[in-house]
Motif scaffolding. Structure first.
Motif, PDB file in Angstrom:
ATOM      1  N   ARG A  20       0.826  -1.213   0.000  1.00 57.51           N
ATOM      2  CA  ARG A  20       0.000   0.000   0.000  1.00 57.51           C
ATOM      3  C   ARG A  20       0.857   1.259   0.000  1.00 57.51           C
ATOM      4  N   ARG A  21       1.976   1.223   0.716  1.00 60.51           N
ATOM      5  CA  ARG A  21       2.863   2.380   0.769  1.00 60.51           C
ATOM      6  C   ARG A  21       3.485   2.697  -0.598  1.00 60.51           C
ATOM      7  N   TYR A  60      -8.767  -8.594  -0.270  1.00 57.68           N
ATOM      8  CA  TYR A  60      -7.674  -7.745  -0.770  1.00 57.68           C
ATOM      9  C   TYR A  60      -8.153  -6.729  -1.813  1.00 57.68           C
ATOM     10  N   ASP A  61      -9.425  -6.779  -2.207  1.00 59.21           N
ATOM     11  CA  ASP A  61      -9.838  -6.059  -3.407  1.00 59.21           C
ATOM     12  C   ASP A  61      -9.772  -4.542  -3.292  1.00 59.21           C
ATOM     13  N   ARG A  62      -9.675  -4.001  -2.084  1.00 59.43           N
ATOM     14  CA  ARG A  62      -9.578  -2.543  -1.924  1.00 59.43           C
ATOM     15  C   ARG A  62      -8.189  -2.098  -1.464  1.00 59.43           C
ATOM     16  N   LEU A  63      -7.255  -3.026  -1.384  1.00 58.31           N
ATOM     17  CA  LEU A  63      -5.932  -2.696  -0.872  1.00 58.31           C
ATOM     18  C   LEU A  63      -5.176  -1.764  -1.803  1.00 58.31           C
ATOM     19  N   ARG A 361      -9.385  -0.946   8.007  1.00 60.83           N
ATOM     20  CA  ARG A 361      -9.046   0.347   7.409  1.00 60.83           C
ATOM     21  C   ARG A 361      -7.749   0.257   6.614  1.00 60.83           C
ATOM     22  N   GLN A 362      -6.793  -0.520   7.107  1.00 58.94           N
ATOM     23  CA  GLN A 362      -5.526  -0.686   6.387  1.00 58.94           C
ATOM     24  C   GLN A 362      -5.745  -1.301   5.018  1.00 58.94           C
ATOM     25  N   LEU A 363      -6.774  -2.115   4.869  1.00 56.87           N
ATOM     26  CA  LEU A 363      -7.055  -2.766   3.589  1.00 56.87           C
ATOM     27  C   LEU A 363      -8.135  -2.033   2.790  1.00 56.87           C
TER      28      LEU A 363
END
Length: 368
Positions: A20-21, A60-63, A361-363
């Motif tokens: 994500r970063r 994982y679809d919104r990561l 929230r992280q994902l």
């Protein structure tokens, strides 16, 4: 504009944070054998309580907004062609590859199979077994063993629960005696039999267990919370055994690069950084690695970033829930003995929700 291809192998805590970063600055591919993120922190409760069965699974679809998640098993890193080879034969080119395959935990803190349905079925089986067991034996007096024993006791107040630990004190990895004493007091006050200095092994007969003194314990269900194994066998089989230390962890330098490789990093439970292998440490490593990867990808420009050195986390709080409304938090104090905080702090920080809203929230999901 994207600066290169980054392949992250492993979609655990460190892997998803790192992916994500880097999503806005590189072409990121996250590879994981599981189809969903496994929130392992919630797994012990999920193995006991049916209402928590599906809580550990977050899609994982919104990561990633720009990158992609590839479901598959990495079997080799081809450093000559700079490609990650999957079991399907697919090859993923990389400018940087990150090993974030984590460690294998004993059940019930394990994702069994590759699909949510397979893992949920495994949790349901543990729940049924716990619900009907007359005597449950938990082996291992670290944070996982203590937490699991408490969850089982609260779910089954009528069952016999025994916690056997090979050491002289519970929670001895904290380096302080106070957390272990507090955990022991809670467990014994809830009629959990705690056996210290009891190295256990399976007995000769089914359902029996024997300690180092030859004492036999009969139990119709057992869980072994005796440590983890880094998921690096695939690296050894692929010819990268020289990347590993004697315990199977990936050897990294202070920039979290694999020793001798500028374009290969390793983060989280899989590497040999000397610190407690807990989630805050994995997230901190991911942040440092993300900075260093961006610097490496920009290395030819005039605004090159100097690499940051990772400092092992020695003062991260350790939170051990005793069910959803109790527990202890170990807060290291520089130059003194660790402070041990009680149920209020522990409940707010972890015990009630097991950090599920935070990880959702992280994902990219809402907390609910």
């Amino acid at each position: 504009m994207y600066d290169g291809d980054v392949v992250v192998i492993g979609g655990g805590y460190a892997g998803v944070r790192l992916a994500r970063r880097l999503d806005d600055t590189a072409r990121v591919t996250l590879v994981d054998r599981k189809e969903v993120f496994f929130h392992r922190i919630a797994s012990l409760r999920a193995g006991v309580h049916p209402e928590w069965t599906h809580t550990p699974f977050i899609p994982y679809d919104r990561l990633l907004r720009h990158g992609r998640v590839a479901t598959g098993k990495a079997v080799r890193i081809d450093t000559t062609e700079r490609q990650v080879v999957l079991a399907t034969g697919e090859r993923l080119p990389y400018d940087v590859v990150v090993i974030a395959t984590g460690a294998d935990y004993p059940e019930p803190a394990r994702f069994t199979g590759t699909t949510t349905e397979e893992a949920a079925k495994s949790f349901a089986e543990h729940q049924r077994n716990i619900a009907t067991a007359e005597h449950v034996l938990v082996v291992g007096g670290g944070p996982g063993g203590v937490e699991l024993s408490a969850e089982i006791r609260l779910a089954r107040p009528d069952a016999r629960v025994t916690l056997a630990h090979s050491g002289p004190a519970l929670l001895d990895s904290t380096g302080s005696a106070r957390p272990g004493r507090k955990a022991l007091a809670w467990l014994e006050s809830h009629d959990v039999e705690v056996r210290l200095d009891s190295f256990m092994s399976p007995g000769n007969d089914f359902g029996t267990y024997r300690d180092a003194r030859g004492t036999v314990i009969e139990a119709d269900l057992s869980f072994w919370a005796t440590g983890t194994t880094p998921n690096t066998l695939w690296l050894r089989l692929a010819g990268h055994g020289d990347w590993l230390n004697g315990a199977g962890h990936v050897k990294v330098d202070r920039t979290l690069r694999v020793e001798g490789r500028l374009d290969v990093f390793a983060v989280g439970d899989v590497n040999d950084v000397s610190e407690l292998k807990i989630t805050p440490a994995a997230l901190a490593q991911a942040d440092i690695a993300a900075h260093n990867i961006r610097g490496y990808l920009h290395s030819s420009g005039k605004h090159r970033k100097e690499p940051r050195l990772y400092r092992p986390t020695q003062r991260t709080p350790l939170i051990v829930p005793f069910g959803p409304a109790d527990g202890l938090t170990v807060l290291p104090v520089p130059g003194g003995e660790s402070a041990v905080l009680g149920s209020r702090t522990t409940t707010l920080a972890k015990a009630k929700s097991l950090m599920t809203p935070y990880m959702r929230r992280q994902l990219g999901y809402t907390a609910a």
